[in-house]
Design a protein around this motif. Structure first.
Motif: not given
Ligand code: ADP
Length: 709
Positions: A609-637
């Protein structure tokens, strides 16, 4: 002695010659002649003795001598005359010498007596002076430890004045603008006041040295009413400051001796020094007490504030404040609150005992006063004014009891002195705090009242905050349960709309004409959007009212990400955004799949919704006993100042009605709530016009503790 015998020898010789010459000697004239000469010489001196002897010779010539000398001057007569003359001369000289010696001896004796009496007088004077100096010494010794003005006054006007031998005394002490006059000895107080107002005293109190004056110089009344005829006016000075005057009255017609003056001056000096020491001591004591009180007061207030700030549970915080107040302000404290229905309830009560603070908060009967009592909390609640009772009258306390049965319990508290202060919130009296001294003789005063007023202000604020919080929580619960019910009710018809739309698109019961498919599609997508909203509101309401449950299962993260991306894909495609995912295919976790999907769906829906152009990405990784999921965009900030607020429910960066982007402002709030419910968290980093990254962290295996019942 030798010279003393000579006249006797001469008289005896002359008399023997005389007797020898006269055969028929008559002793009478001889005796009379010698006796007369002796008597005259002894009584009146040598001249009188000589005159008597001469007259005796001239008058007694015929009688003494057988042949009168001047008639027929015979040899015998001459001898007789000579012997008489010699004897008389011897008597005169002898007696004169003897008399002189006796007189000198008498004079010597008298002088010796005079000297002896002078020595005796001196001795007595010395003894008296010694006694007075000793008495003065005792006064000085007594003055050394004297710390109060009363002690000094009693010593100086009593034993001090006695040591000075004065019969009346007046002590005038200047204390700032005030003048304190005390009378001692025979001096009546009213006379002392009159003397203190005299011009002479006014002068002495400013400057000038000691003066010895008559009573008239001080006051006309003084001379009439007191037998003193001499007054010593002695200035009292300490460290170049005139602090008063001491007046000593004497009954001394002879005037003052050196000792009188010295003793009076010494007494004045000692009195001035003692007054100065007492002033310094009192000042130092006052400062020390003030410092101690200030320190204790600050400590007490700090502890009370901390107790009140620590919790919104007033039953706990007020009990602690009651403990602290009882410990610091006399041993007894009770806090009463006015309930919503107007009832007065004992919220906390503590009485200090030998074993420590004893709470009686649950036992309201212990300190129960009649509603219309003129004393204690009922009166303070009614009038909204503090009440300070320096000394609690048992009868008045009994009259304030709720019932006759309460009287013994009230008396049993042992209240000596009492302060009650209202708890006021926004001009409304919400309660009262009472402290009382239960130590015999300890009185509470205005200092304690001021301190209690500070405590009362804090207690009132805490009570108010707790009540407001309670009301807010209740309102929020009511809102959440309303939302939960409404959302639930909306879901059923929405599902029906979606179901029937799907059926129509599938051609059941008949094919929808091509021209109408587009409208049915719109019905479906709008209903889906509405359902998402309803789901959000339902999740939010459930979590907010503490009714949400977590259902754990093994989840492949990639599957959930693919499903979430699928949901936003049509929209992203329309906006020509690149959708990218970087999730290890084997990344598994034990979590609530539906909730995880909702979180990712909300984050991806915002990102597209808040990104007018560019990309939206989902990146995930295992970090010890934790799982980190980043949702990145190139939006308005997101501006820095809004980065935390965007997680508040119903909050959006664009607050104006003419918003470019739709939405309810609830999505992120729900996402974070769910993340935390699953044992993780959701945070954001963002740069304006560059893009945002929402980081979701979840435990690989959600702990039991995170599972709500
Ligand atoms: P909604 O999206 O329905 O307005 P949200 O709670 O999801 O509500 O988001 C709250 C606000 O946070 C949004 O209105 C928006 O201002 C801001 N926001 C959320 N995600 C992003 C993003 N990826 N980029 C920029 N702003 C965002």
């Amino acid at each position: 002695m030798r010279f003393g015998l000579l006249p006797a020898v001469l008289v005896a010789t002359a008399s023997a010659i005389e007797i020898g010459l006269d055969t028929a000697f008559d002793f009478t004239p001889l005796i009379i002649f010698h006796a007369a000469t002796s008597a005259a010489t002894w009584a009146a001196g040598p001249i009188a003795g000589s005159v008597t002897a001469l007259l005796g010779l001239l008058i007694g010539e015929r009688w003494f001598f057988a042949n009168p000398l001047f008639v027929e001057p015979t040899g015998r007569a001459v001898v007789q005359a000579v012997t008489y003359t010699v004897a008389a001369s011897a008597i005169v000289i002898g007696l004169t010498v003897l008399r002189g010696a006796l007189q000198r001896a008498a004079r010597g004796t008298r002088r010796a007596e005079r000297l002896a009496s002078r020595v005796r007088r001196r001795n007595a004077e010395v003894r008296r002076a010694t006694r007075r100096y000793r008495a003065l010494n005792e006064v000085a010794a007594g003055l050394l430890p004297a710390v109060t003005r009363a002690q000094i006054r009693d010593l100086v006007l009593g034993p001090g004045a006695t040591a000075a031998d004065s019969t009346a005394a007046i002590l005038i002490v200047r204390d700032g603008d005030r003048i304190e006059v005390s009378a001692g000895g025979e001096c009546p107080p009213d006379l002392a006041d009159e003397v203190a107002r005299s011009d002479l005293l006014a002068g002495v109190l400013l400057e000038g040295g000691s003066q010895w004056v008559g009573p008239e110089a001080l006051s006309t009344n003084l001379a009439e009413r007191l037998p003193c005829d001499l007054w010593a006016v002695l200035p009292l000075s300490a460290r170049d400051r005139r602090i008063g005057a001491l007046l000593l009255g004497y009954e001394l017609e002879r005037g003052a001796t050196e000792a009188d003056r010295t003793i009076a001056e010494l007494l004045a000096q000692q009195c001035a020094q003692a007054l100065d020491r007492s002033r310094l001591y009192q000042e130092e004591r006052r400062l020390r007490i003030e410092a101690q009180f200030g320190e204790r007061r600050l400590g007490f207030l700090a502890l009370a504030s901390a107790a009140l700030a620590a919790t919104l549970d007033t039953s706990r915080s007020l009990a602690e404040v009651a403990d602290l107040s009882a410990a610091n302000l006399g041993g007894f404290c009770a806090i009463h609150l006015v309930e919503d229905d107007g009832e007065i309830r004992l919220a906390a009560g503590t009485q200090t005992t030998e074993a420590g603070p004893a709470r009686f908060g649950g036992e309201a009967d212990r300190f129960a006063l009649a509603v219309d009592a003129t004393l204690g909390y009922p009166a303070v609640l009614a009038r909204g004014q503090p009440q300070l009772i320096a000394e609690v009258d048992p009868d008045r306390l009994a009259a304030a009891a709720r019932s006759p049965e309460h009287v013994p319990r009230l008396h049993g508290l042992g209240l000596q002195s009492m302060i009650c202060v209202p708890l006021i919130v926004r001009d409304t009296v919400v309660g009262a705090i009472t402290v009382a001294s239960i130590e015999a003789g300890r009185r509470l005063g205005t200092a304690e009242q001021t301190l209690l007023e500070h405590v009362a202000r804090r207690v009132a604020q805490a009570v108010d905050a707790a009540r407001l919080y309670h009301t807010a929580v209740q309102a929020s619960r009511a809102k959440s349960s309303f939302l939960a019910v409404m959302s639930h009710e909306l879901r059923t018809p929405l599902n029906a709309i979606l179901g029937y739309a799907d059926l129509m698109l599938l051609g059941v019961p008949a094919q929808v004409p091509e021209e109408a498919r587009h409208q049915v599609d719109r019905i479906r997508s709008s209903a889906t959007h509405l359902l998402e909203l309803v789901e959000d509101i339902l999740s939010f309401a459930r979590a907010d009212s503490g009714q949400d449950t977590v259902r754990l299962e093994n989840v492949y993260l990639e599957d959930v990400v693919i499903e979430a991306i699928g949901m936003v894909e049509p929209f992203a495609r329309r906006k020509k955004l690149v959708l990218r995912r970087d999730v290890p295919a084997d990344l598994q976790l034990s979590s609530d799949r539906a909730k995880l999907l909702r979180i990712l769906q909300n984050l991806l829906s915002n990102a597209t919704k808040f990104t007018l152009a560019g990309e939206v990405a989902v990146e995930a990784r295992l970090d010890g006993e934790w799982i980190a999921v980043d949702v990145k965009d190139t939006g308005i900030g997101i501006p820095a100042e809004h980065r935390e607020r965007i997680f508040d429910p119903f909050w959006q960066v664009e607050q104006t009605p003419a918003r470019r982007f739709g939405g309810t402002g609830i999505g992120l709030g729900v996402a974070r709530q769910l993340a935390r419910l699953l044992g993780g968290d959701l945070t954001v980093e963002s740069e304006l016009e560059v893009g945002s990254t929402f980081s979701l962290v979840l435990p690989r295996v959600a702990g039991e503790s995170t599972v709500a019942e």
